[in-house]
Design a protein around this motif. Sequence first.
Motif, PDB file in Angstrom:
ATOM      1  N   UNK A   7       3.637  -9.061   0.410  1.00  0.00           N
ATOM      2  CA  UNK A   7       2.422  -9.771   0.014  1.00  0.00           C
ATOM      3  C   UNK A   7       1.354  -9.659   1.107  1.00  0.00           C
ATOM      4  N   UNK A   8       1.592  -8.795   2.086  1.00  0.00           N
ATOM      5  CA  UNK A   8       0.660  -8.615   3.194  1.00  0.00           C
ATOM      6  C   UNK A   8       0.131  -7.187   3.223  1.00  0.00           C
ATOM      7  N   UNK A   9      -1.122  -7.059   3.652  1.00  0.00           N
ATOM      8  CA  UNK A   9      -1.701  -5.724   3.809  1.00  0.00           C
ATOM      9  C   UNK A   9      -1.269  -5.129   5.144  1.00  0.00           C
ATOM     10  N   UNK A  10      -1.481  -3.850   5.275  1.00  0.00           N
ATOM     11  CA  UNK A  10      -1.123  -3.161   6.513  1.00  0.00           C
ATOM     12  C   UNK A  10      -1.991  -3.647   7.660  1.00  0.00           C
ATOM     13  N   UNK A  11      -1.386  -3.904   8.804  1.00  0.00           N
ATOM     14  CA  UNK A  11      -2.112  -4.394   9.976  1.00  0.00           C
ATOM     15  C   UNK A  11      -2.259  -3.259  10.989  1.00  0.00           C
ATOM     16  N   UNK A  12      -3.247  -2.420  10.754  1.00  0.00           N
ATOM     17  CA  UNK A  12      -3.506  -1.338  11.695  1.00  0.00           C
ATOM     18  C   UNK A  12      -3.937  -1.835  13.055  1.00  0.00           C
ATOM     19  N   UNK A  13      -4.519  -3.029  13.094  1.00  0.00           N
ATOM     20  CA  UNK A  13      -4.995  -3.551  14.373  1.00  0.00           C
ATOM     21  C   UNK A  13      -3.842  -3.850  15.323  1.00  0.00           C
ATOM     22  N   UNK A  14      -2.723  -4.340  14.795  1.00  0.00           N
ATOM     23  CA  UNK A  14      -1.610  -4.649  15.694  1.00  0.00           C
ATOM     24  C   UNK A  14      -0.868  -3.380  16.107  1.00  0.00           C
ATOM     25  N   UNK A  15      -0.869  -2.372  15.248  1.00  0.00           N
ATOM     26  CA  UNK A  15      -0.301  -1.078  15.638  1.00  0.00           C
ATOM     27  C   UNK A  15      -1.131  -0.479  16.778  1.00  0.00           C
ATOM     28  N   UNK A  16      -2.454  -0.566  16.634  1.00  0.00           N
ATOM     29  CA  UNK A  16      -3.335  -0.074  17.697  1.00  0.00           C
ATOM     30  C   UNK A  16      -3.145  -0.877  18.972  1.00  0.00           C
ATOM     31  N   UNK A  17      -3.062  -2.204  18.861  1.00  0.00           N
ATOM     32  CA  UNK A  17      -2.858  -3.046  20.036  1.00  0.00           C
ATOM     33  C   UNK A  17      -1.536  -2.726  20.727  1.00  0.00           C
ATOM     34  N   UNK A  18      -0.521  -2.388  19.941  1.00  0.00           N
ATOM     35  CA  UNK A  18       0.782  -2.050  20.520  1.00  0.00           C
ATOM     36  C   UNK A  18       0.698  -0.761  21.336  1.00  0.00           C
TER      37      UNK A  18
ATOM     38  N   UNK B 177      -0.031  -1.269  -4.662  1.00  0.00           N
ATOM     39  CA  UNK B 177       0.094  -1.844  -3.319  1.00  0.00           C
ATOM     40  C   UNK B 177       0.616  -0.801  -2.331  1.00  0.00           C
ATOM     41  N   UNK B 178       1.629  -0.056  -2.725  1.00  0.00           N
ATOM     42  CA  UNK B 178       2.234   0.923  -1.832  1.00  0.00           C
ATOM     43  C   UNK B 178       1.279   2.064  -1.514  1.00  0.00           C
ATOM     44  N   UNK B 179       0.523   2.508  -2.503  1.00  0.00           N
ATOM     45  CA  UNK B 179      -0.457   3.579  -2.254  1.00  0.00           C
ATOM     46  C   UNK B 179      -1.508   3.121  -1.251  1.00  0.00           C
ATOM     47  N   UNK B 180      -1.997   1.891  -1.420  1.00  0.00           N
ATOM     48  CA  UNK B 180      -3.021   1.403  -0.489  1.00  0.00           C
ATOM     49  C   UNK B 180      -2.450   1.224   0.911  1.00  0.00           C
ATOM     50  N   UNK B 181      -1.226   0.757   0.986  1.00  0.00           N
ATOM     51  CA  UNK B 181      -0.578   0.574   2.287  1.00  0.00           C
ATOM     52  C   UNK B 181      -0.480   1.913   3.018  1.00  0.00           C
ATOM     53  N   UNK B 182      -0.089   2.933   2.279  1.00  0.00           N
ATOM     54  CA  UNK B 182       0.027   4.264   2.873  1.00  0.00           C
ATOM     55  C   UNK B 182      -1.336   4.795   3.313  1.00  0.00           C
ATOM     56  N   UNK B 183      -2.357   4.558   2.505  1.00  0.00           N
ATOM     57  CA  UNK B 183      -3.705   4.999   2.882  1.00  0.00           C
ATOM     58  C   UNK B 183      -4.167   4.322   4.161  1.00  0.00           C
ATOM     59  N   UNK B 184      -3.834   3.053   4.310  1.00  0.00           N
ATOM     60  CA  UNK B 184      -4.246   2.321   5.510  1.00  0.00           C
ATOM     61  C   UNK B 184      -3.526   2.848   6.749  1.00  0.00           C
ATOM     62  N   UNK B 185      -2.296   3.275   6.593  1.00  0.00           N
ATOM     63  CA  UNK B 185      -1.573   3.887   7.705  1.00  0.00           C
ATOM     64  C   UNK B 185      -2.271   5.171   8.144  1.00  0.00           C
TER      65      UNK B 185
ATOM     66  N   UNK C 166      -5.467   4.427  10.042  1.00  0.00           N
ATOM     67  CA  UNK C 166      -5.233   4.009  11.426  1.00  0.00           C
ATOM     68  C   UNK C 166      -4.874   5.199  12.302  1.00  0.00           C
ATOM     69  N   UNK C 167      -4.058   6.091  11.781  1.00  0.00           N
ATOM     70  CA  UNK C 167      -3.780   7.341  12.478  1.00  0.00           C
ATOM     71  C   UNK C 167      -2.861   7.237  13.678  1.00  0.00           C
ATOM     72  N   UNK C 168      -1.999   6.219  13.712  1.00  0.00           N
ATOM     73  CA  UNK C 168      -1.055   6.052  14.806  1.00  0.00           C
ATOM     74  C   UNK C 168       0.351   5.856  14.245  1.00  0.00           C
ATOM     75  N   UNK C 169       1.364   6.343  14.947  1.00  0.00           N
ATOM     76  CA  UNK C 169       2.731   6.240  14.414  1.00  0.00           C
ATOM     77  C   UNK C 169       3.321   4.848  14.571  1.00  0.00           C
ATOM     78  N   UNK C 170       4.287   4.562  13.719  1.00  0.00           N
ATOM     79  CA  UNK C 170       5.083   3.335  13.836  1.00  0.00           C
ATOM     80  C   UNK C 170       6.426   3.570  13.162  1.00  0.00           C
ATOM     81  N   UNK C 171       7.419   2.790  13.576  1.00  0.00           N
ATOM     82  CA  UNK C 171       8.707   2.800  12.904  1.00  0.00           C
ATOM     83  C   UNK C 171       8.679   1.725  11.823  1.00  0.00           C
ATOM     84  N   UNK C 172       9.125   2.091  10.623  1.00  0.00           N
ATOM     85  CA  UNK C 172       9.230   1.119   9.532  1.00  0.00           C
ATOM     86  C   UNK C 172      10.703   0.946   9.181  1.00  0.00           C
ATOM     87  N   UNK C 173      11.205  -0.263   9.442  1.00  0.00           N
ATOM     88  CA  UNK C 173      12.585  -0.615   9.085  1.00  0.00           C
ATOM     89  C   UNK C 173      12.518  -1.278   7.716  1.00  0.00           C
ATOM     90  N   UNK C 174      12.597  -0.458   6.692  1.00  0.00           N
ATOM     91  CA  UNK C 174      12.422  -0.931   5.320  1.00  0.00           C
ATOM     92  C   UNK C 174      13.700  -1.606   4.818  1.00  0.00           C
TER      93      UNK C 174
END
Length: 444
Positions: free
Chosen positions: A168-179, A220-228, A231-239
């Motif tokens: 129920x949450x959108x992708x948080x590119x800002x915290x990925x960038x902050x990390x 929702x999943x398509x938009x989440x992927x677009x937001x990733x 942002x253009x930075x990698x992350x690990x997703x533990x789905x």
Amino acid sequence: MVSLVIVSVFVWVSPGGATPPPSLDAQLAASQTENAELQEKLDDAQAKLDAAGRKGDKFTPTPSPTPTPAPTPTAAPDAPTIPESETIVVYRDAESEGQPHPTSPPKPTVPVAPETVTAPSIASILAPESRYFGMYTSQAPFDFATFDDAAMDAGSRQSLVGYFGGWDQTYRGDVVTASWKRGLLPMLTWESRPISAPNDQTVLPEYSLPRILAGDFDAYLHQYAKDIVATGLPLAIRLDHEMNGTWYPWSEQKSDGSSLNGNGPGDFVAMWRHVHDIFAAEGANQFVIWTWAPNIVNNLPTRHQDVSYLQSLYPGDEYVDLVGASGYLRTPFKPENDFTFGYTFDATLDQLRAITDKPIIIAEVGATETGGHKAAWVTSMFDAFADPANDDIIGFAWFNLAVTTISGGERVTNDWRIDSRADSLAAFATGLADPAGRFRLIPY
């Protein structure tokens, strides 16, 4: 022009005087002589004034200015054209007008280029030179206060930050960038349920695996992927972690083997591939480290402890980049528990290695103070990292929180934090600093 008024004064001597008054003709002659002398003095003074004016004396009268004729309606003034791009600033004489001095116009602000945040390639993330020391805390990566406090206790900065997100949450590119700005690999535990759903709620029909497969969440999943991608930075997703357990709505079976939340055999793998394929269509998989992380098997129902069950939940090497496991030293303790890292994780590590040769991460780990075994267990964990048999483990993420849960029908509070007691903290800091474990110490 100087005008004089001459007043004649007649002085009468009293009749008793010896000298008679002058005659009228004599008085008139004397008056005319006096007037002539006065006129001569006036003429001389005027001549001096005229001479002074010719020499530019300050008393020289200023000619009146000639008025400027008003322009006629048909006469347009000849003036240079001012380009629109120029600005003309007219300053008034502030002192003469009794106004404050005008301030200088502000200097134009030079735009500052945004800071460029970079990250390693996924290939280098999966084969790091040193192991990851990661943590979950109550705030990071949204706020790093508690995260930094724990690092100071441990004697080193972390290199991985774990956090949770719901569908129920959108992708948080800002915290990925902050990390990445802090040099941290972000690892998102992404749960297909609302973020506020309680852990004891296993039935959420609107978030069942069949509904995900039916496409209910595709937008929702398509938009989440677009937001990733944006942002253009990698992350690990533990789905949907710990899928081999019986406590989450994405698990396929209850302890007795019946359906959980309307899910059926094979639904978990199909769901994982469905999400992965949507990300592939949006170009997001170039930034995602897909992390498949079941729960340790030795505390599961008997039917879920066999490697065949874990194998049935594995999406396949082409859909997974990193495998892991969640495991804790926690109550209730079984009789065979010797309070070592080996008892907690070895059986699960053997199954992971039987299924795939992907690199491994201890994705969620902690130890309780209950029973007084924590310090020894922590020491055994770092001893395991020094063992060459575990060279395929690229790091761990410690769950640095105190949590109250229901275990064995009883409410139990487990303090997983590294500083829960002085001896536990000393064991952690000593083990992390051991060169044999291949952790890179990053001081403040």
